[in-house]
Design an enzyme around this catalytic site. Structure first.
Site, short mmCIF file in Angstrom:
data_model
loop_
_atom_site.label_atom_id
_atom_site.label_comp_id
_atom_site.label_asym_id
_atom_site.label_seq_id
_atom_site.Cartn_x
_atom_site.Cartn_y
_atom_site.Cartn_z
N LYS A 271 0.83 -1.21 0.00
CA LYS A 271 0.00 0.00 0.00
C LYS A 271 0.87 1.26 0.00
O LYS A 271 2.07 1.19 0.28
CB LYS A 271 -0.91 -0.03 1.24
CG LYS A 271 -1.89 -1.21 1.26
CD LYS A 271 -2.76 -1.19 2.53
CE LYS A 271 -3.76 -2.34 2.52
NZ LYS A 271 -4.68 -2.27 3.70
N TYR B 104 -12.41 -2.80 -3.21
CA TYR B 104 -12.92 -2.98 -1.84
C TYR B 104 -14.45 -3.02 -1.79
O TYR B 104 -15.03 -2.72 -0.74
CB TYR B 104 -12.39 -1.87 -0.93
CG TYR B 104 -10.97 -2.09 -0.46
CD1 TYR B 104 -10.59 -3.27 0.19
CD2 TYR B 104 -9.99 -1.10 -0.61
CE1 TYR B 104 -9.29 -3.46 0.64
CE2 TYR B 104 -8.69 -1.29 -0.16
CZ TYR B 104 -8.35 -2.48 0.46
OH TYR B 104 -7.07 -2.66 0.93
N ASN C 297 -1.74 -0.36 7.50
CA ASN C 297 -1.19 -1.71 7.71
C ASN C 297 -0.38 -2.22 6.51
O ASN C 297 -0.19 -3.41 6.33
CB ASN C 297 -2.28 -2.69 8.17
CG ASN C 297 -3.38 -2.86 7.13
OD1 ASN C 297 -3.30 -2.29 6.03
ND2 ASN C 297 -4.39 -3.63 7.47
N HIS D 53 -1.74 -5.38 1.34
CA HIS D 53 -2.99 -6.07 1.08
C HIS D 53 -2.71 -7.46 0.57
O HIS D 53 -1.76 -7.68 -0.19
CB HIS D 53 -3.82 -5.33 0.02
CG HIS D 53 -4.96 -6.16 -0.49
ND1 HIS D 53 -6.17 -6.25 0.16
CD2 HIS D 53 -5.06 -7.00 -1.56
CE1 HIS D 53 -6.97 -7.09 -0.50
NE2 HIS D 53 -6.31 -7.55 -1.54
N GLU E 101 -9.59 -10.34 -7.73
CA GLU E 101 -8.63 -9.24 -7.58
C GLU E 101 -7.52 -9.33 -8.63
O GLU E 101 -7.13 -8.33 -9.22
CB GLU E 101 -8.04 -9.23 -6.16
CG GLU E 101 -9.09 -8.84 -5.12
CD GLU E 101 -8.62 -8.99 -3.68
OE1 GLU E 101 -7.44 -9.33 -3.47
OE2 GLU E 101 -9.45 -8.79 -2.77
#
Ligand code: DAT
Ligand code: MG
Length: 326
Positions: free
Chosen positions: A9, A49, A112, A115, A126
């Site tokens: 990310k 998402y 975080n 992904h 995805e």
């Protein structure tokens, strides 16, 4: 063999953790089959998402994920969706075990750094949302038989189709004193699982990744790349070798980076390279010296232009910029 979608990310990229993360997947024995460095649109992230659309953090998450560059990847391996999630740790870094990526490298659930697809079905979706079939590279890891039991045989094939990217334009180029250089992890470096280690060193130095793609170049392309060596006896073999497998092609940016990049590489001949340099630490043979780096500012410009189109560059500012440069 299963595939999963993994993405570093924007927070992970800005913190210089791409190399560390790729290194962990390589070390585990997984195989990288597609990668691109892009800044996704907010619309793209909303699709990605979609299952979280009802959550209060959905809008902020999509805005954040499209606010900067992402290293988007497809990794392949046995049971990789579930095992990848174990490598990641829990969604909340404060609940992640030490040893996991989130347990070791981050503290906040909204930052975080990585992904990873959570189910085999989502992985399929995805992968399809982020990558076109022609963006995949096919190769066999030499250590394959030591990572997987023999039943999981994968045929080697040298199929690789032209790379397509759909990136934002880059109007706001870097300050004049910033130089760019072309760096490539050669097929031997990729097959030995050294992409992460090499990227990690450039990140740790303070350099900025501005373009990257994982491709198998054609022999013709390599002949152009090494045109100044056309008279050398090793030219033909070199071009054949460079097009025999996947290459992690990158443009890195920084002050005086052409010269400093060459220092990081070490000498062309690893046996003459100092320990501490990439070739000094990680390889032995001149014909398998794992990495390419432009040798002059002029060649850097030509090589960057030969390998990348303007729309393949990502624009962002490293947060540590002011602590790297006066
Ligand atoms: P560098 O890759 O350090 O820029 P170069 O441009 O002179 O070195 O040569 C390109 C590559 O060709 C090099 O990385 C490895 C191969 N090569 C160079 N000299 C060689 C030699 N004497 N024998 C075999 N391969 C050689
Ligand atoms: Mg050279």
């Amino acid at each position: 063999m299963e595939q999963t979608f993994i993405a570093v990310k924007p927070d992970g990229v800005m913190r210089g953790l791409c190399g560390e993360i790729i290194k962990r997947f390589e070390a585990k024995g997984f195989r990288l089959v597609a990668a691109k460095f892009i800044q996704p649109t907010e619309d793209h992230m909303k699709k990605h998402y979609l299952d979280l659309a009802a959550m209060p953090f959905y809008a902020g998450l999509c805005t954040y994920m499209s606010s900067g560059p992402i290293m988007a990847m497809v990794w392949e391996g046995m049971n990789i969706v579930a095992q990848g999630r174990l490598l990641l740790g829990e969604t909340d870094p404060s609940k992640s075990q030490p040893g996991s990526i989130r347990g070791d490298l981050c503290v906040n659930i909204g930052r975080n750094i990585i992904h990873g697809s959570d189910t085999a079905e989502n992985a399929k979706n995805e992968v399809g949302l982020w990558f076109k079939p022609e963006e995949f590279v096919t190769y066999q890891l030499p250590a394959h038989a030591f990572i997987n039991e023999p039943t999981s045989f994968l045929a080697f094939s040298a199929v690789s189709l032209p790379w397509m990217m759909f990136l934002r334009g880059d109007e706001d180029r870097s300050p004049a004193e910033m130089e760019q250089t072309f760096i490539a992890v050669k097929p031997d470096g990729v097959l030995r699982g050294l992409c992460g280690e090499i990227i990690r060193r450039f990140e740790a130095k303070g350099f900025k990744l501005v373009a990257a793609k994982f491709i198998q170049p054609t022999e013709d392309h390599m002949k152009k790349h090494y045109l100044d060596l056309a008279a050398m006896p090793f030219y033909a073999g070199l071009c054949k070798y460079m097009s025999s497998g996947p290459v992690m092609a990158m443009v890195w940016e920084g002050q005086n980076i052409v010269k400093m990049g060459r220092l990081m590489l070490g000498e062309t001949d690893p046996s003459k390279s100092q320990p501490g340099s990439i070739r000094g630490d990680l390889c032995i043979n001149i014909g398998r010296n794992i990495i390419h780096g432009s040798d002059t500012a002029e060649n850097a410009k030509n090589e960057v232009g030969l390998w990348f189109k303007p729309e393949e560059f990502v624009t962002y500012q490293l947060p540590a910029h002011a602590f790297i440069y006066e």
